[in-house]
Design an enzyme around this catalytic site. Sequence first.
Site, PDB file in Angstrom:
ATOM      1  N   GLU A 168       0.841  -1.196   0.000  1.00  0.00           N
ATOM      2  CA  GLU A 168       0.000   0.000   0.000  1.00  0.00           C
ATOM      3  C   GLU A 168       0.878   1.248   0.000  1.00  0.00           C
ATOM      4  O   GLU A 168       1.998   1.241   0.523  1.00  0.00           O
ATOM      5  CB  GLU A 168      -0.945   0.008   1.194  1.00  0.00           C
ATOM      6  CG  GLU A 168      -0.300   0.189   2.545  1.00  0.00           C
ATOM      7  CD  GLU A 168      -1.325   0.301   3.663  1.00  0.00           C
ATOM      8  OE1 GLU A 168      -1.883   1.399   3.844  1.00  0.00           O
ATOM      9  OE2 GLU A 168      -1.565  -0.715   4.338  1.00  0.00           O
ATOM     10  N   ASN A 177       7.712 -18.682  -4.825  1.00  0.00           N
ATOM     11  CA  ASN A 177       7.608 -20.117  -5.071  1.00  0.00           C
ATOM     12  C   ASN A 177       8.205 -20.839  -3.866  1.00  0.00           C
ATOM     13  O   ASN A 177       8.741 -20.214  -2.944  1.00  0.00           O
ATOM     14  CB  ASN A 177       8.294 -20.514  -6.388  1.00  0.00           C
ATOM     15  CG  ASN A 177       9.770 -20.123  -6.423  1.00  0.00           C
ATOM     16  OD1 ASN A 177      10.551 -20.503  -5.547  1.00  0.00           O
ATOM     17  ND2 ASN A 177      10.153 -19.359  -7.447  1.00  0.00           N
ATOM     18  N   HIS A 194      14.139 -20.387   1.299  1.00  0.00           N
ATOM     19  CA  HIS A 194      15.280 -19.524   1.616  1.00  0.00           C
ATOM     20  C   HIS A 194      14.885 -18.482   2.650  1.00  0.00           C
ATOM     21  O   HIS A 194      15.624 -18.224   3.615  1.00  0.00           O
ATOM     22  CB  HIS A 194      15.796 -18.843   0.345  1.00  0.00           C
ATOM     23  CG  HIS A 194      16.986 -17.964   0.580  1.00  0.00           C
ATOM     24  ND1 HIS A 194      16.886 -16.594   0.684  1.00  0.00           N
ATOM     25  CD2 HIS A 194      18.295 -18.265   0.765  1.00  0.00           C
ATOM     26  CE1 HIS A 194      18.079 -16.086   0.914  1.00  0.00           C
ATOM     27  NE2 HIS A 194      18.957 -17.069   0.961  1.00  0.00           N
ATOM     28  N   ARG A 196      14.575 -16.492   8.415  1.00  0.00           N
ATOM     29  CA  ARG A 196      13.638 -15.713   9.223  1.00  0.00           C
ATOM     30  C   ARG A 196      12.894 -16.540  10.261  1.00  0.00           C
ATOM     31  O   ARG A 196      11.898 -16.085  10.822  1.00  0.00           O
ATOM     32  CB  ARG A 196      12.643 -14.999   8.303  1.00  0.00           C
ATOM     33  CG  ARG A 196      13.296 -14.076   7.295  1.00  0.00           C
ATOM     34  CD  ARG A 196      14.141 -12.983   7.942  1.00  0.00           C
ATOM     35  NE  ARG A 196      14.746 -12.096   6.939  1.00  0.00           N
ATOM     36  CZ  ARG A 196      15.485 -11.029   7.224  1.00  0.00           C
ATOM     37  NH1 ARG A 196      15.732 -10.730   8.486  1.00  0.00           N
ATOM     38  NH2 ARG A 196      15.992 -10.283   6.273  1.00  0.00           N
TER      39      ARG A 196
END
Length: 244
Positions: A100, A187, A193, A198
């Site tokens: 946004e 994908n 990855h 994370r």
Amino acid sequence: MSDEVDLTPQFRSDVSVELVRSAAADSDVIWAARVSTAGEQSLEALQQDPEKSKGLINFLMRDRHGTPFEHNSMTFFISAPIFVFREFHRHRSGWSYNEESGRYRELQPVFYVPGEDRKLIQQGRPGKYEFVAGTAEQHRIATEAMESSYRASYQAYQEMLDAGVAREVARAVLPVGLFSSMYATCNARSLMHFLSLRTKRENSAVPSFPQREIEMVAEQMEAAWADLMPLTHAAFEKHGRVAP
């Protein structure tokens, strides 16, 4: 414009992730891999039970043959603080984003504050540190400071808009704790990855130390992906959560 909506600041400690569209299944990995030896006959894999090819998926993951994991797509709608998206956008290969815009819409007063379970205290030196729980007093201080700052910045933002200042200029006073929203498309390979960096897991072959707020996003994305591609997800877990 301002009197048509509720401009009272709201505070959130969570993030939200919604899978809005997907074309992703374990069979996508299988037919993509088999074209190397079967050519056009690999199309037969489209109708096969992927459970029968669990070994192939594990082989591809273990030996890091990555391209068969790219023939799929998932689009997520994510609501999170801006500082999460600034980290998110470092992931470029295999990702597409649309967020946004504060140039084209009036930004809403929704802001991040840490939940009571958010560890607040950093110990150790860079590259070798850990977070531990803060006290109730530290949590109170952090929350009150953030909420006060958020209210002041949003009031300044509204004053500029009411004075006719352009949205793209007025937004400069808003903090990175403001919530934003975006579509993120990836994908399975690019998602793996992302997850390897994370999320923090004991079974990770390569340790990672993500900021908790982006890990909250990653956990919800991983849960949705695991439902779509359970065999691929299981192989990712089995082989140390390393992207092929």
